[in-house]
Scaffold this motif. Structure first.
Motif, PDB file in Angstrom:
ATOM      1  N   ILE A   1       0.837  -1.202   0.000  1.00 53.80           N
ATOM      2  CA  ILE A   1       0.000   0.000   0.000  1.00 53.80           C
ATOM      3  C   ILE A   1       0.872   1.252   0.000  1.00 53.80           C
ATOM      4  O   ILE A   1       0.642   2.193  -0.772  1.00 53.80           O
ATOM      5  N   ILE A   2       1.886   1.283   0.845  1.00 54.99           N
ATOM      6  CA  ILE A   2       2.818   2.419   0.870  1.00 54.99           C
ATOM      7  C   ILE A   2       3.396   2.657  -0.524  1.00 54.99           C
ATOM      8  O   ILE A   2       3.469   3.792  -1.006  1.00 54.99           O
ATOM      9  N   ALA A   3       3.777   1.575  -1.187  1.00 57.36           N
ATOM     10  CA  ALA A   3       4.485   1.665  -2.466  1.00 57.36           C
ATOM     11  C   ALA A   3       3.642   2.247  -3.592  1.00 57.36           C
ATOM     12  O   ALA A   3       4.188   2.695  -4.603  1.00 57.36           O
ATOM     13  N   GLN A   4       2.331   2.265  -3.434  1.00 57.88           N
ATOM     14  CA  GLN A   4       1.476   2.791  -4.501  1.00 57.88           C
ATOM     15  C   GLN A   4       1.317   4.308  -4.455  1.00 57.88           C
ATOM     16  O   GLN A   4       0.855   4.909  -5.419  1.00 57.88           O
ATOM     17  N   ASN A   5       1.707   4.917  -3.346  1.00 59.50           N
ATOM     18  CA  ASN A   5       1.637   6.373  -3.269  1.00 59.50           C
ATOM     19  C   ASN A   5       2.777   7.008  -4.062  1.00 59.50           C
ATOM     20  O   ASN A   5       3.821   6.389  -4.273  1.00 59.50           O
ATOM     21  N   PRO A   6       2.610   8.247  -4.502  1.00 62.41           N
ATOM     22  CA  PRO A   6       3.648   8.876  -5.332  1.00 62.41           C
ATOM     23  C   PRO A   6       4.826   9.392  -4.522  1.00 62.41           C
ATOM     24  O   PRO A   6       4.652   9.933  -3.421  1.00 62.41           O
ATOM     25  N   LYS A   7       6.028   9.211  -5.063  1.00 64.75           N
ATOM     26  CA  LYS A   7       7.246   9.796  -4.509  1.00 64.75           C
ATOM     27  C   LYS A   7       7.340   9.596  -2.992  1.00 64.75           C
ATOM     28  O   LYS A   7       7.591  10.544  -2.232  1.00 64.75           O
ATOM     29  N   VAL A   8       7.144   8.357  -2.562  1.00 65.48           N
ATOM     30  CA  VAL A   8       7.172   8.084  -1.122  1.00 65.48           C
ATOM     31  C   VAL A   8       8.544   8.448  -0.554  1.00 65.48           C
ATOM     32  O   VAL A   8       9.576   7.948  -1.010  1.00 65.48           O
ATOM     33  N   THR A   9       8.556   9.325   0.418  1.00 67.82           N
ATOM     34  CA  THR A   9       9.796   9.799   1.033  1.00 67.82           C
ATOM     35  C   THR A   9       9.726   9.490   2.519  1.00 67.82           C
ATOM     36  O   THR A   9       8.996  10.145   3.267  1.00 67.82           O
ATOM     37  N   ALA A  10      10.460   8.457   2.924  1.00 61.34           N
ATOM     38  CA  ALA A  10      10.446   7.994   4.300  1.00 61.34           C
ATOM     39  C   ALA A  10      11.656   8.566   5.029  1.00 61.34           C
ATOM     40  O   ALA A  10      12.796   8.379   4.601  1.00 61.34           O
ATOM     41  N   ILE A  11      11.410   9.255   6.142  1.00 61.11           N
ATOM     42  CA  ILE A  11      12.476   9.963   6.855  1.00 61.11           C
ATOM     43  C   ILE A  11      12.497   9.482   8.300  1.00 61.11           C
ATOM     44  O   ILE A  11      11.568   9.732   9.068  1.00 61.11           O
ATOM     45  N   ASN A  12      13.566   8.781   8.661  1.00 59.37           N
ATOM     46  CA  ASN A  12      13.670   8.210  10.003  1.00 59.37           C
ATOM     47  C   ASN A  12      15.066   8.438  10.583  1.00 59.37           C
ATOM     48  O   ASN A  12      16.035   8.651   9.852  1.00 59.37           O
ATOM     49  N   SER A  13      15.153   8.360  11.889  1.00 59.65           N
ATOM     50  CA  SER A  13      16.419   8.543  12.586  1.00 59.65           C
ATOM     51  C   SER A  13      17.048   7.199  12.924  1.00 59.65           C
ATOM     52  O   SER A  13      16.376   6.167  12.938  1.00 59.65           O
ATOM     53  N   CYS A  14      18.319   7.228  13.224  1.00 54.78           N
ATOM     54  CA  CYS A  14      19.001   6.013  13.662  1.00 54.78           C
ATOM     55  C   CYS A  14      20.091   6.380  14.660  1.00 54.78           C
ATOM     56  O   CYS A  14      20.353   7.561  14.912  1.00 54.78           O
ATOM     57  N   ILE A  15      20.706   5.356  15.243  1.00 55.65           N
ATOM     58  CA  ILE A  15      21.657   5.559  16.335  1.00 55.65           C
ATOM     59  C   ILE A  15      23.099   5.375  15.880  1.00 55.65           C
ATOM     60  O   ILE A  15      23.988   6.142  16.263  1.00 55.65           O
ATOM     61  N   GLU A  16      23.344   4.376  15.040  1.00 55.90           N
ATOM     62  CA  GLU A  16      24.716   4.028  14.663  1.00 55.90           C
ATOM     63  C   GLU A  16      24.692   3.284  13.330  1.00 55.90           C
ATOM     64  O   GLU A  16      23.759   2.527  13.047  1.00 55.90           O
ATOM     65  N   VAL A  17      25.719   3.510  12.505  1.00 58.66           N
ATOM     66  CA  VAL A  17      25.832   2.843  11.209  1.00 58.66           C
ATOM     67  C   VAL A  17      27.274   2.387  11.021  1.00 58.66           C
ATOM     68  O   VAL A  17      28.208   3.169  11.253  1.00 58.66           O
ATOM     69  N   ASP A  18      27.455   1.139  10.594  1.00 55.94           N
ATOM     70  CA  ASP A  18      28.842   0.703  10.342  1.00 55.94           C
ATOM     71  C   ASP A  18      29.237   0.995   8.898  1.00 55.94           C
ATOM     72  O   ASP A  18      28.417   1.454   8.091  1.00 55.94           O
ATOM     73  N   LEU A  19      30.488   0.753   8.568  1.00 50.39           N
ATOM     74  CA  LEU A  19      31.025   1.144   7.263  1.00 50.39           C
ATOM     75  C   LEU A  19      30.462   0.341   6.100  1.00 50.39           C
ATOM     76  O   LEU A  19      30.701   0.685   4.943  1.00 50.39           O
ATOM     77  N   THR A  20      29.697  -0.719   6.380  1.00 50.27           N
ATOM     78  CA  THR A  20      29.047  -1.461   5.306  1.00 50.27           C
ATOM     79  C   THR A  20      27.579  -1.065   5.142  1.00 50.27           C
ATOM     80  O   THR A  20      26.919  -1.514   4.216  1.00 50.27           O
ATOM     81  N   GLY A  21      27.073  -0.242   6.074  1.00 52.06           N
ATOM     82  CA  GLY A  21      25.697   0.230   5.976  1.00 52.06           C
ATOM     83  C   GLY A  21      24.707  -0.461   6.881  1.00 52.06           C
ATOM     84  O   GLY A  21      23.503  -0.265   6.735  1.00 52.06           O
ATOM     85  N   GLN A  22      25.175  -1.260   7.839  1.00 50.81           N
ATOM     86  CA  GLN A  22      24.255  -1.845   8.815  1.00 50.81           C
ATOM     87  C   GLN A  22      23.814  -0.762   9.799  1.00 50.81           C
ATOM     88  O   GLN A  22      24.637   0.000  10.297  1.00 50.81           O
TER      89      GLN A  22
END
Length: 398
Positions: free
Chosen positions: A260-281
């Motif tokens: 359902i989310i995917a059918q809306n136009p130009k879906v722009t999801a904006i969320n925060s995070c705490i930590e990211v490693d150099l591979t993108g986890q």
């Protein structure tokens, strides 16, 4: 509830819930053995109890919490919900929190409604006729307010970068909780025809509606209406949604449904995070072994944006480049015990105050290079060396 539990000498009462506001007195040490909290998303009022072992938490996608009730994985004896007073037809509203509360009400053996005139009446899936309640009690009280914290210059810069570079006119927005999503909203005053389809929203949405920026014109589901499942904010927000047909509050299994989310136009999801490693986890629910929040709807919307039918979705995660102690949040290896909420394959955009890294389709050394470019300058040399030690080659854009 807490006072009754103590007075009646109850024991082993399990309290299941998502993020709540207020003191959560049932989680305090003097309630041990009487109540045990079980969070599907940890709020600040339960964090100490969870990390001290007096309360529990369940790692689960927000969209799947209703399944716990529908499939009887968790059997609910009593659903205790706060509702607006019945209207002239006898219908109450779950108001600010439809999310998984609707599924709880459907599946509970007994339903108790705390009737609060301060609860706004909202349209959508949260409408319940008074005949469905086994008991209704008066509960006149101001709703707990979540007043925004003062944003830092770093957070405002992240918001500006996202708004200026990644949010298009006509986009459908999802925002998580926190200062960074709020900073993005504050930077969107020049945008047009934005839509909202988001698990939650806060006061910043009201500003954009009043500025004429949010019209919901181009959305595929409930065009012309804001869609959410719960709200967190101040009385101003509660008054905005009250009896307002511009807002639809829906079951979270619908709002956070990826197709359902995917059918809306130009879906722009904006969320925060705490930590990211150099591979993108991406770690979003804990700081090392210390549980902090929950899985929530981050992955639901990150994925919904990534597989958008129009190919124009943008799954965005954002964080300051350093902690309050100056430690890099982009790290060679995640802290021991840190929980990967968003996998390296899910991460497309990561934003810090130093820029935007686009990782989709990039190999590990390209990812490391892009992430180091948006790390704090004080840490880039050490990260480059650590990347070489981990990957056995230099990070490179090519």
């Amino acid at each position: 509830m807490t006072e009754h539990g103590k007075a009646a000498q109850l024991s082993n009462v399990r309290v299941c819930h998502i993020h709540t506001e207020g003191p959560a007195s049932y989680t305090k040490p003097d309630c041990e053995g009487i109540f045990r909290s079980n969070s599907f998303f940890i709020g600040s009022n339960c964090r100490e109890a969870v990390n001290d072992g007096r309360a529990d938490c369940v790692p689960i996608f927000l969209s799947e919490i209703p399944l716990l009730f529908h499939r009887r994985i968790i059997n609910i004896d009593v659903a205790l919900v706060q509702v607006s007073p019945p209207d002239k037809h006898g219908f109450c509203s779950l108001g600010t929190s439809v999310d998984c509360a609707r599924a709880a009400v459907i599946n509970a053996k007994y339903i108790i409604g705390q009737v609060n005139p301060c609860m706004p009446r909202t349209f959508g899936d949260g409408v319940i006729h008074k005949s469905h309640f086994d008991a209704m009690v008066d509960g006149i009280d101001n709703l707990p307010e979540h007043k925004p914290k003062k944003r830092t210059e770093v957070e405002n810069e992240i918001g500006r970068l996202i708004a200026d570079n990644l949010v298009d006119n006509g986009a459908t927005l999802q925002m998580g909780i926190g200062n960074i999503p709020d900073a993005v909203l504050a930077s969107l005053k020049g945008h047009k025809d934005l839509g909202i389809h988001s698990e939650m929203f806060s006061d910043g949405v009201v500003d954009l509606v009043e500025a004429g920026c949010i019209t919901n014109t181009h959305k595929k589901y409930h065009p012309g209406k804001i869609v959410g499942s719960f709200i967190v904010g101040t009385r101003r927000l509660f008054d905005f949604v009250d009896n307002n047909p511009f807002v639809m509050m829906c079951d979270v299994s619908f709002v956070n449904n990826i197709p359902i989310i995917a059918q809306n136009p130009k879906v722009t999801a904006i969320n925060s995070c705490i930590e990211v490693d150099l591979t993108g986890q991406v770690v979003s629910d804990s700081i090392g072994t210390r549980m902090y929040s929950g899985v929530g709807g981050q992955v639901d919307f990150i994925r919904g944006a990534a597989v958008g039918r129009d190919g124009q979705g943008k799954p965005i995660l954002a964080m300051p480049s350093t902690t309050s102690r100056g430690e890099s949040k982009i790290v060679p290896f995640l802290k021991q015990g840190g929980g990967v909420v968003t996998t390296r394959a899910h991460l497309h955009y990561l934003v810090t105050e130093w820029g935007i890294a686009y990782l989709f389709g990039k190999n590990l050394r390209q990812r490391a290079y892009a992430l180091i470019q948006i790390a704090h300058p004080d840490h880039r040399e050490a990260l480059e060396q650590a990347s070489f030690e981990r990957l056995k080659c230099m990070p490179s854009p090519e």
